[in-house]
Write a protein that holds these residues in place. Structure first.
Motif, PDB file in Angstrom:
ATOM      1  N   GLN A 198       0.606  -0.716   0.459  1.00 55.17           N
ATOM      2  CA  GLN A 198       0.125  -0.012   0.579  1.00 55.17           C
ATOM      3  C   GLN A 198       0.982   1.568  -0.076  1.00 55.17           C
ATOM      4  N   LYS A 199       2.377   0.868   0.891  1.00 54.56           N
ATOM      5  CA  LYS A 199       2.499   2.492   0.674  1.00 54.56           C
ATOM      6  C   LYS A 199       3.827   2.700  -0.528  1.00 54.56           C
ATOM      7  N   HIS A 200       3.874   1.464  -0.798  1.00 57.09           N
ATOM      8  CA  HIS A 200       5.269   1.283  -2.491  1.00 57.09           C
ATOM      9  C   HIS A 200       3.927   2.160  -3.495  1.00 57.09           C
ATOM     10  N   GLY A 201       2.550   1.545  -3.849  1.00 53.38           N
ATOM     11  CA  GLY A 201       1.622   2.031  -4.608  1.00 53.38           C
ATOM     12  C   GLY A 201       0.944   3.513  -4.253  1.00 53.38           C
ATOM     13  N   THR A 202       1.118   4.064  -2.725  1.00 53.25           N
ATOM     14  CA  THR A 202       0.684   5.595  -3.252  1.00 53.25           C
ATOM     15  C   THR A 202       1.581   6.318  -3.132  1.00 53.25           C
ATOM     16  N   TYR A 203       3.183   6.106  -2.662  1.00 53.03           N
ATOM     17  CA  TYR A 203       4.602   7.169  -3.218  1.00 53.03           C
ATOM     18  C   TYR A 203       4.105   6.954  -5.100  1.00 53.03           C
ATOM     19  N   TRP A 204       3.990   5.303  -5.644  1.00 52.33           N
ATOM     20  CA  TRP A 204       4.138   5.365  -6.476  1.00 52.33           C
ATOM     21  C   TRP A 204       2.611   6.204  -7.453  1.00 52.33           C
ATOM     22  N   MET A 205       1.403   6.164  -7.405  1.00 51.37           N
ATOM     23  CA  MET A 205       0.471   6.409  -7.526  1.00 51.37           C
ATOM     24  C   MET A 205       0.724   8.257  -7.335  1.00 51.37           C
ATOM     25  N   LEU A 214       8.757  13.613  -3.605  1.00 43.07           N
ATOM     26  CA  LEU A 214       9.251  13.018  -3.223  1.00 43.07           C
ATOM     27  C   LEU A 214      10.274  13.687  -1.336  1.00 43.07           C
ATOM     28  N   GLY A 215       9.405  13.656  -0.835  1.00 47.90           N
ATOM     29  CA  GLY A 215       8.363  13.887   0.400  1.00 47.90           C
ATOM     30  C   GLY A 215       9.494  15.550   1.188  1.00 47.90           C
ATOM     31  N   LEU A 216      10.066  15.806   0.400  1.00 45.78           N
ATOM     32  CA  LEU A 216      10.880  16.990   0.700  1.00 45.78           C
ATOM     33  C   LEU A 216      10.336  18.088   0.614  1.00 45.78           C
ATOM     34  N   ALA A 217      11.035  19.662   0.894  1.00 43.29           N
ATOM     35  CA  ALA A 217       9.608  21.164   1.290  1.00 43.29           C
ATOM     36  C   ALA A 217       9.743  21.742   0.041  1.00 43.29           C
ATOM     37  N   GLY A 218       8.447  22.204  -0.263  1.00 44.86           N
ATOM     38  CA  GLY A 218       8.378  23.070  -1.796  1.00 44.86           C
ATOM     39  C   GLY A 218       9.396  23.608  -2.380  1.00 44.86           C
ATOM     40  N   ASN A 219      10.595  25.064  -0.942  1.00 45.01           N
ATOM     41  CA  ASN A 219      11.369  25.076  -1.406  1.00 45.01           C
ATOM     42  C   ASN A 219      12.771  24.475  -1.491  1.00 45.01           C
ATOM     43  N   THR A 220      12.710  22.716  -0.984  1.00 48.82           N
ATOM     44  CA  THR A 220      14.266  22.123  -1.314  1.00 48.82           C
ATOM     45  C   THR A 220      14.528  22.529  -2.382  1.00 48.82           C
ATOM     46  N   GLU A 221      16.155  22.591  -2.857  1.00 48.41           N
ATOM     47  CA  GLU A 221      17.070  22.722  -3.938  1.00 48.41           C
ATOM     48  C   GLU A 221      17.301  21.328  -3.817  1.00 48.41           C
ATOM     49  N   PHE A 222      17.160  20.817  -5.496  1.00 47.21           N
ATOM     50  CA  PHE A 222      18.616  19.835  -5.610  1.00 47.21           C
ATOM     51  C   PHE A 222      19.734  19.680  -5.784  1.00 47.21           C
ATOM     52  N   VAL A 223      21.600  19.486  -5.041  1.00 48.31           N
ATOM     53  CA  VAL A 223      22.442  19.757  -5.128  1.00 48.31           C
ATOM     54  C   VAL A 223      22.823  17.878  -5.543  1.00 48.31           C
ATOM     55  N   ILE A 224      23.286  17.480  -6.970  1.00 46.22           N
ATOM     56  CA  ILE A 224      24.129  17.335  -7.075  1.00 46.22           C
ATOM     57  C   ILE A 224      25.938  16.793  -7.306  1.00 46.22           C
ATOM     58  N   SER A 225      25.896  16.444  -6.569  1.00 42.59           N
ATOM     59  CA  SER A 225      27.713  16.159  -6.035  1.00 42.59           C
ATOM     60  C   SER A 225      28.111  15.376  -7.293  1.00 42.59           C
TER      61      SER A 225
END
Length: 183
Positions: free
Chosen positions: A40-47, A136-147
């Protein structure tokens, strides 16, 4: 899931043109209705991801080779295609079944180019989401950083960073669909 949510979902699905997208949503819905809490958890996330896509993703080898995306001019080696598809299999385009990829081997065995394609594809997948941070469960103003890392900064710049920048800057998809630069 309540009946009102299900009705909305079926309405969205009825308007969808992409049969593969519809099939994925139906599979996620089946997981959501499962008796197993993990399913259920995986399905909800995927949905949540599927319903917030702007467009349905193309397979990774198509993303790398097709002129509308990266348009990699050289043909990929068959083993490289197998590896890319193992990391992002057709049945799991978002790589939810793969947590980590470790590439090892001698010089010239395509570790760097494969990792650059994987990284570019991951950025592509994020760019397809309307609200990637929220999905992805983050705050809306979160920036993605690629290292990007290697044994020293000169190698990182020459062998990883500049080829990635060139790949993205020469990509039709990133030039036309993505607003912000990767710098």
């Amino acid at each position: 899931m309540d009946n009102k949510t299900l009705d909305k979902l079926y309405d969205v699905m009825a308007r969808m043109k992409n049969a593969e997208w519809k099939a994925d949503i139906e599979a996620a819905l089946a997981l959501c209705c499962s008796d197993d809490m993990d399913k259920q958890k995986h399905g909800t996330y995927w949905m949540r991801i599927l319903l917030n896509l702007k467009n349905y993703p193309v397979p990774i080898h198509q993303f790398v080779e097709h002129p509308d995306y990266l348009g990699f001019e050289s043909k990929l080696y068959p083993e490289q295609v197998k590896l890319l598809e193992k990391c992002y299999p057709a049945k799991d385009k978002f790589g939810l079944s793969v947590d980590e990829v470790i590439l090892t081997g001698s010089l010239g065995c395509l570790k760097t180019s494969t990792s650059l394609f994987l990284l570019a594809y991951h950025v592509y997948l994020l760019s397809l989401m309307r609200f990637p941070q929220i999905n992805l469960g983050l705050a809306g103003n979160t920036e993605f950083v690629i290292s990007l890392q290697s044994r020293d900064d000169k190698i990182t710049r020459q062998a990883i960073y500049m080829p990635l920048v060139n790949l993205v800057n020469n990509s039709y998809y990133f030039k036309t669909e993505c607003i912000k630069s990767i710098y």
